[in-house]
Design a protein around this motif. Structure first.
Motif, PDB file in Angstrom:
ATOM      1  N   GLU A   1       0.816  -1.212   0.000  1.00  0.00           N
ATOM      2  CA  GLU A   1       0.000   0.000   0.000  1.00  0.00           C
ATOM      3  C   GLU A   1       0.851   1.265   0.000  1.00  0.00           C
ATOM      4  OE1 GLU A   1      -3.332   0.515  -0.389  1.00  0.00           O
ATOM      5  OE2 GLU A   1      -3.129  -1.570  -1.041  1.00  0.00           O
ATOM      6  N   ALA A   2       1.986   1.237   0.696  1.00  0.00           N
ATOM      7  CA  ALA A   2       2.866   2.410   0.701  1.00  0.00           C
ATOM      8  C   ALA A   2       3.364   2.711  -0.711  1.00  0.00           C
ATOM      9  CB  ALA A   2       4.035   2.185   1.651  1.00  0.00           C
ATOM     10  N   MET A   3       3.712   1.672  -1.451  1.00  0.00           N
ATOM     11  CA  MET A   3       4.187   1.864  -2.822  1.00  0.00           C
ATOM     12  C   MET A   3       3.050   2.295  -3.736  1.00  0.00           C
ATOM     13  SD  MET A   3       6.804  -1.392  -3.022  1.00  0.00           S
ATOM     14  CE  MET A   3       7.487  -0.959  -4.622  1.00  0.00           C
ATOM     15  N   ARG A   4       1.872   1.679  -3.566  1.00  0.00           N
ATOM     16  CA  ARG A   4       0.724   2.062  -4.387  1.00  0.00           C
ATOM     17  C   ARG A   4       0.347   3.524  -4.135  1.00  0.00           C
ATOM     18  NH1 ARG A   4      -4.080   3.448  -4.000  1.00  0.00           N
ATOM     19  NH2 ARG A   4      -3.972   3.272  -1.731  1.00  0.00           N
ATOM     20  N   GLU A   5       0.337   3.917  -2.863  1.00  0.00           N
ATOM     21  CA  GLU A   5      -0.022   5.293  -2.508  1.00  0.00           C
ATOM     22  C   GLU A   5       0.961   6.288  -3.117  1.00  0.00           C
ATOM     23  OE1 GLU A   5      -1.567   8.731  -0.435  1.00  0.00           O
ATOM     24  OE2 GLU A   5      -2.433   6.806  -1.030  1.00  0.00           O
ATOM     25  N   HIS A   6       2.263   5.953  -3.067  1.00  0.00           N
ATOM     26  CA  HIS A   6       3.235   6.890  -3.617  1.00  0.00           C
ATOM     27  C   HIS A   6       3.084   7.007  -5.131  1.00  0.00           C
ATOM     28  CE1 HIS A   6       6.861   9.357  -3.272  1.00  0.00           C
ATOM     29  NE2 HIS A   6       7.170   8.868  -4.464  1.00  0.00           N
ATOM     30  N   LEU A   7       2.901   5.876  -5.797  1.00  0.00           N
ATOM     31  CA  LEU A   7       2.741   5.896  -7.248  1.00  0.00           C
ATOM     32  C   LEU A   7       1.477   6.646  -7.662  1.00  0.00           C
ATOM     33  CD1 LEU A   7       3.807   2.313  -8.387  1.00  0.00           C
ATOM     34  CD2 LEU A   7       4.743   4.476  -9.233  1.00  0.00           C
ATOM     35  N   SER A   8       0.411   6.471  -6.917  1.00  0.00           N
ATOM     36  CA  SER A   8      -0.870   7.033  -7.349  1.00  0.00           C
ATOM     37  C   SER A   8      -1.057   8.491  -6.948  1.00  0.00           C
ATOM     38  CB  SER A   8      -2.021   6.194  -6.786  1.00  0.00           C
ATOM     39  OG  SER A   8      -1.999   6.190  -5.372  1.00  0.00           O
ATOM     40  N   MET A   9      -0.381   8.942  -5.866  1.00  0.00           N
ATOM     41  CA  MET A   9      -0.682  10.271  -5.349  1.00  0.00           C
ATOM     42  C   MET A   9       0.526  11.209  -5.196  1.00  0.00           C
ATOM     43  SD  MET A   9      -3.918  10.142  -5.105  1.00  0.00           S
ATOM     44  CE  MET A   9      -4.204  11.703  -4.274  1.00  0.00           C
TER      45      MET A   9
END
Length: 437
Positions: A62-70
């Motif tokens: 989730e940390a990686m997804r959040e950084h990529l998406s936002m």
């Protein structure tokens, strides 16, 4: 994440209940989505290959997804909000890793793409014509010392360095019990030695090497000491300042983090003396057409766009392991290893390669099964029992040659493994023996 519960421990007389501080492995397993999946045919996944690469908790994903998406932007060069947020997240990951390994200075943490690159970076500094520091000058008559139990990543760069400079490559032998033979250390590590590079913990044998004894001799002769800590940093507390070594490398993907990122820690004064490994953007201070000057560490060694999202993931992995507690992880793995060593003894014709007790060893158990090639062992375990182990020489072919075997089967444990999974491994091995009887 611990409480007191009743567990079972195998002994020579079977299983007995013991009351111990429990590691809440069921709670931890819920953080790892992949551990709940079924393999084709409805087989549950039994993942015993973390020495190869660990699985990832949802917190890292989730940390990686959040950084990529936002928040994604390039680091250190964009004068806008996304660039600032991305740079902050990247450098925050450096702070977390520095604290995780006890680095005295956060600028001593260099992000690489893996441990192999970190080891190559250090090897590149020796015998480099752009470096006049006597600690790094290397030529004919000088010596490099490694060991017979090393991963190829800690063999090949030093072979290449020796070929490039004319230096002599030497190594510690390994005893029949799977430990470094230090009986000849004074003859092996001499005043001609410039660098000693050894595994902190073997990826095949599980052996934890005696750093203090090696370091004492290294200091006597004025050499430098590097540790490949890929198999230790994810599994137990490691403090570089307390160890007293000069360089240490590990990789993110074995520490519940993503692939594509590794870490080199080195003493600040050594990083200052070392030349850049790669040239490009962001590692420079100023550039003219005929020359360049370089940024200080860590950026001197991080040319080009770095693994930004991977660093964010590694930072989240460090947070996760710190919250669980590496002391607790080490205790859990020790219990699993004790259980596995006892359980495997019930299999006739199985031979453990490496220490058969818990003294100075980690949660990796490699073995051979009489009359069965490891590749067949691994395929049957996977196809019929869903048990994932690694087979082959585990990127440590010289060690297998030392024991006169082409390959081994390796089960490696981590914080999310259970004794029930070891029981599944043993059932699978009994079946393998029946198939080849």
């Amino acid at each position: 994440m611990t409480d007191v519960t009743t567990a079972t421990t195998r002994t020579g007389g079977g299983e007995r209940p013991v009351s111990t501080p429990a590691f809440d492995v069921d709670r931890i397993r819920k953080d790892f989505p992949i551990l709940s999946r079924e393999l084709p045919g409805g087989r549950p996944l039994v993942y015993l290959d973390s020495g190869n690469s660990s699985q990832k908790p949802v917190q890292v994903i989730e940390a990686m997804r959040e950084h990529l998406s936002m928040h994604y932007g390039n680091v250190g060069r964009a004068m806008h909000a996304l660039g600032a947020e991305s740079t902050e997240a990247y450098e925050d990951a450096r702070d977390k890793v520095a604290a995780f390994v006890g680095a005295p200075d956060r600028d001593e943490i260099i992000f690489t793409k893996n441990a192999s690159e970190a080891l190559n970076l250090v090897a590149h500094a020796f015998g480099n014509p752009t470096n006049s520091d006597p600690r790094f000058t290397l030529g004919p008559g000088d010596e490099i010392v490694i060991s017979e139990m090393e991963h190829h990543s800690n063999i090949v760069p030093w072979q290449m360095l020796a070929a490039r400079t004319g230096a002599t490559l030497k190594w510690f032998p390994v005893t029949d019990e799977g430990r470094l033979d230090l009986s000849g250390i004074e003859e092996l590590v001499t005043e001609r030695t410039k660098i000693v590079s050894v595994a902190h913990q073997s990826n095949v044998l599980g052996t934890v090497n005696p750093v203090d004894r090696i370091l004492a001799r290294v200091r006597q002769v004025g050499a430098l000491l590097m540790l490949d800590a890929s198999q230790s940093v994810p599994h137990k507390p490691v403090d570089v300042a307390a160890l007293g070594v000069d360089f240490l490398a590990f990789t993110g993907h074995k520490a519940v983090g993503p692939s594509g990122i590794g870490v080199l820690w080195a003493r600040a004064e050594l990083l200052e003396a070392m030349p850049p490994f790669l040239g490009g953007g962001e590692m420079i201070e100023a550039v003219w057409m005929d020359r360049s000057t370089y940024a200080p560490a860590p950026h001197k060694f991080e040319a080009g766009t770095p693994p930004i999202v991977e660093a964010v993931g590694l930072g989240a992995a460090v947070d996760y392991l710190s919250a669980v507690g590496l002391d607790a992880v080490a205790r859990h793995e020790r219990e699993l290893t004790a259980y596995a060593l006892q359980a495997l003894r019930e299999l006739p014709g199985l031979k453990v390669i490496g220490p058969e007790d818990l003294e100075d060893r980690g949660g990796t158990v490699s073995f051979t099964l009489q009359g069965v090639h490891p590749h067949d062992v691994g395929q049957i375990l996977d196809d019929e029992f869903g048990v994932a182990v690694r087979v082959g020489h585990h990127c440590a072919r010289p060690l297998h040659l030392r024991f006169g075997i082409p390959a081994t089967t390796r089960a490696s444990f981590y914080l999310y493994n259970t004794t029930a999974e070891i029981d599944a491994l043993v059932r699978g091995l009994h079946h393998v023996q029946k198939v080849f009887a």
